[in-house]
Design an enzyme around this catalytic site. Sequence first.
Site, PDB file in Angstrom:
ATOM      1  N   SER A 190       0.684  -1.083  -0.016  1.00 21.23           N
ATOM      2  CA  SER A 190       0.082  -0.083  -0.135  1.00 21.23           C
ATOM      3  C   SER A 190       0.917   1.085   0.108  1.00 21.23           C
ATOM      4  O   SER A 190       1.675   1.466  -0.865  1.00 21.23           O
ATOM      5  CB  SER A 190      -0.992  -0.059   1.092  1.00 21.23           C
ATOM      6  OG  SER A 190      -1.912   0.682   0.986  1.00 21.23           O
ATOM      7  N   ASP A 296      -8.761  -5.727  -5.894  1.00 22.39           N
ATOM      8  CA  ASP A 296      -8.315  -4.400  -4.919  1.00 22.39           C
ATOM      9  C   ASP A 296      -9.131  -3.184  -5.271  1.00 22.39           C
ATOM     10  O   ASP A 296      -8.774  -2.685  -6.381  1.00 22.39           O
ATOM     11  CB  ASP A 296      -6.671  -4.269  -5.046  1.00 22.39           C
ATOM     12  CG  ASP A 296      -6.386  -3.351  -3.865  1.00 22.39           C
ATOM     13  OD1 ASP A 296      -7.196  -2.593  -3.274  1.00 22.39           O
ATOM     14  OD2 ASP A 296      -5.045  -3.238  -3.703  1.00 22.39           O
ATOM     15  N   HIS A 327      -7.077  -6.000  -1.156  1.00 21.05           N
ATOM     16  CA  HIS A 327      -6.109  -5.171  -0.707  1.00 21.05           C
ATOM     17  C   HIS A 327      -5.237  -6.293   0.273  1.00 21.05           C
ATOM     18  O   HIS A 327      -5.294  -5.779   1.599  1.00 21.05           O
ATOM     19  CB  HIS A 327      -6.222  -3.986  -0.195  1.00 21.05           C
ATOM     20  CG  HIS A 327      -5.336  -3.077  -0.034  1.00 21.05           C
ATOM     21  ND1 HIS A 327      -4.305  -2.562  -1.180  1.00 21.05           N
ATOM     22  CD2 HIS A 327      -4.522  -2.245   0.917  1.00 21.05           C
ATOM     23  CE1 HIS A 327      -3.663  -1.715  -0.829  1.00 21.05           C
ATOM     24  NE2 HIS A 327      -3.912  -1.448   0.101  1.00 21.05           N
TER      25      HIS A 327
END
Length: 643
Positions: A190, A296, A327
């Site tokens: 991320s 995601d 994610h």
Amino acid sequence: MAALLTAFLPLAATGTANAAGPHGGRDGESKPIYAYDRAVRESVWVDTRVDGDGDGRSDRVAVDIIRPREAAEQGLRVPVIMDASPYYSCCGRGNESQKKTYDARGNPVQFPLYYDNYFVPRGYAVVLVDLAGTNRSDGCVDIGGRSDIQSAKAVVDWLNGRARGYGSRTGRSAVKAGWTTGAVGMIGKSYDGTVANGVAATGVEGLRTIVPIGAISSWYDYYFAKGAALFGSGPDGLADRVESPEAHGRCQAVQRELAEGAPRNGDRTPLWNDRDYVPDAGKVRASVFAVHGMQDLNVRTKHLGQWWDALGRQGVERKIWLSQTGHVDPFDFRRETWVPTLHHWFDHYLLGYDNGVEREPMADIERAPDQWSTDRTWPPSGTRATALRPAAGPAAGVGTLGLKPAPPGTTAAFTDDPKLNEQDWAAHIDESTPGKAGFTTPPLTRDLRLSGSSTVDLTVTPSTTSAHLSAVLVDLGPATIRDYGATGEGILTLADRSCWGSSATGDSACFKRTEADREQVGHTVLSRGWADLGHYAEPAPGRALTPGKPYTITLDLAATDHVVPAGHRLALVVAGTDAGLVEPASTTPRLTVDLSGTSARLPLVGGYAAFARATAGHFRPAPSTGTPPHGIRPQVPDHLPAG
């Protein structure tokens, strides 16, 4: 190629020496020969040469380091695995939200995640960097801007003797990194992986590889899709969340700059240009091992697709894993394969071992929960963009998807309903519903594979002065998939643990196991894209629409790799607001789609011929464009390095 070989030859020479001694790797793999509980744990503050908070002093970022003591005692230098993050104190890292911890004297105790437990015994240092404005660092968070990227780049420079480090936040006693080879690999999920992308795009020397997991490549595309707002707040909201409490007071000016430079109207401002790493792909010297969940919906695979393609055009050495998760870190969806693969990757690029990892298949792709396939290159050889055309069907709002364009004057219409989303549209694909226009192929006679990024060109006429659009690709047919819409985004966290490396008091190597969270479905959304019709002339600012006037716009759909099985149908849905994923426009228009001016360019493996075979007997042949897919470069030989 000559330059690339020159850059890697010194590393290879070092690795050959290491293989015979300090890392115990006589069979091409570093071994756990160092005692984790004796490791050196220390903190250094590195001068970033940036005054982000405007106090007249260069900001220092906190760097927590763990490295093998025996190597230091023997005068042996070690490479570095680095994770630079804003989350070490506010939010935590990994599936268990681990945070950094310190003893009473401020010395680091817990290093989140398993990198330290597994790799320090194998002769690596692990370096965790607090981005500016977070945890124990000076400065301010600027959401992917200069301060963020320089926070980590300065540490790479310090590890290579080009920047200054100090033993405390305000002290003057210089600290040098004489214990490292200077070879650095950055990793992170991320925001952390995003910083790795950004640092690589500076071309900094010493950064040998990056492993971005679910990472952003352009911050504009995180908050907007061609002008359509995707989240309920801007970058100032995220900065406020991750900044340390003491930074809130000193960073108000930066917060204002973030808010004012990122208006919610979706215009691409200079702030966004400064946070787009894709144009600088040509500066990347590091190899890239990219990992992304195809479902995601936080950091969508548009980020991966455009970054991957740009790196490929520059001949960057690449590898990719694509999962069915949202994610999620690969440690939590394929742990037993991921850790050894990452181990070999770092051994090759940071220690110089000739273990063949760069000659393995470029891509691993999850086809069903825990079922994986591989490809020598990605997208695979023979992938071609094929223009599929929507046409009117037997009932209003229910059309066909094939090779022939619709006759001039053929239209389909729908009214934006902000309460509906892509799942609602797909579930009613064969019904004439007012909120969408749907187009489907007949049942396929052969498997049809899409691999890469798609685009949809739309010519639409709005009834009001504003409109948002969605385009969605759907596999119509039963399947077992990971439940990416659930809390775990495709994984279930179990109570028992598996251990990866060595433990010490305050820092365990054991983490909760996971398993696939499976769901039986009647359809699967495989790619989607959105846009604000007022931004049809992007990058020009958005503008009010003229009701009754037709506009043409291209929607970029997220990269994917999906096989539509024989017996299933492929569908294209065109609609307005995708509830929960894109914010509605200021009006709720009725939109008329000119089908003769609408097409979807899909990256089909086998191109036009593959689609013709899969729909044989249903459509008359149409000319093939024979062009490579939009955003996908012509294929390279089936080995690395690419290009």
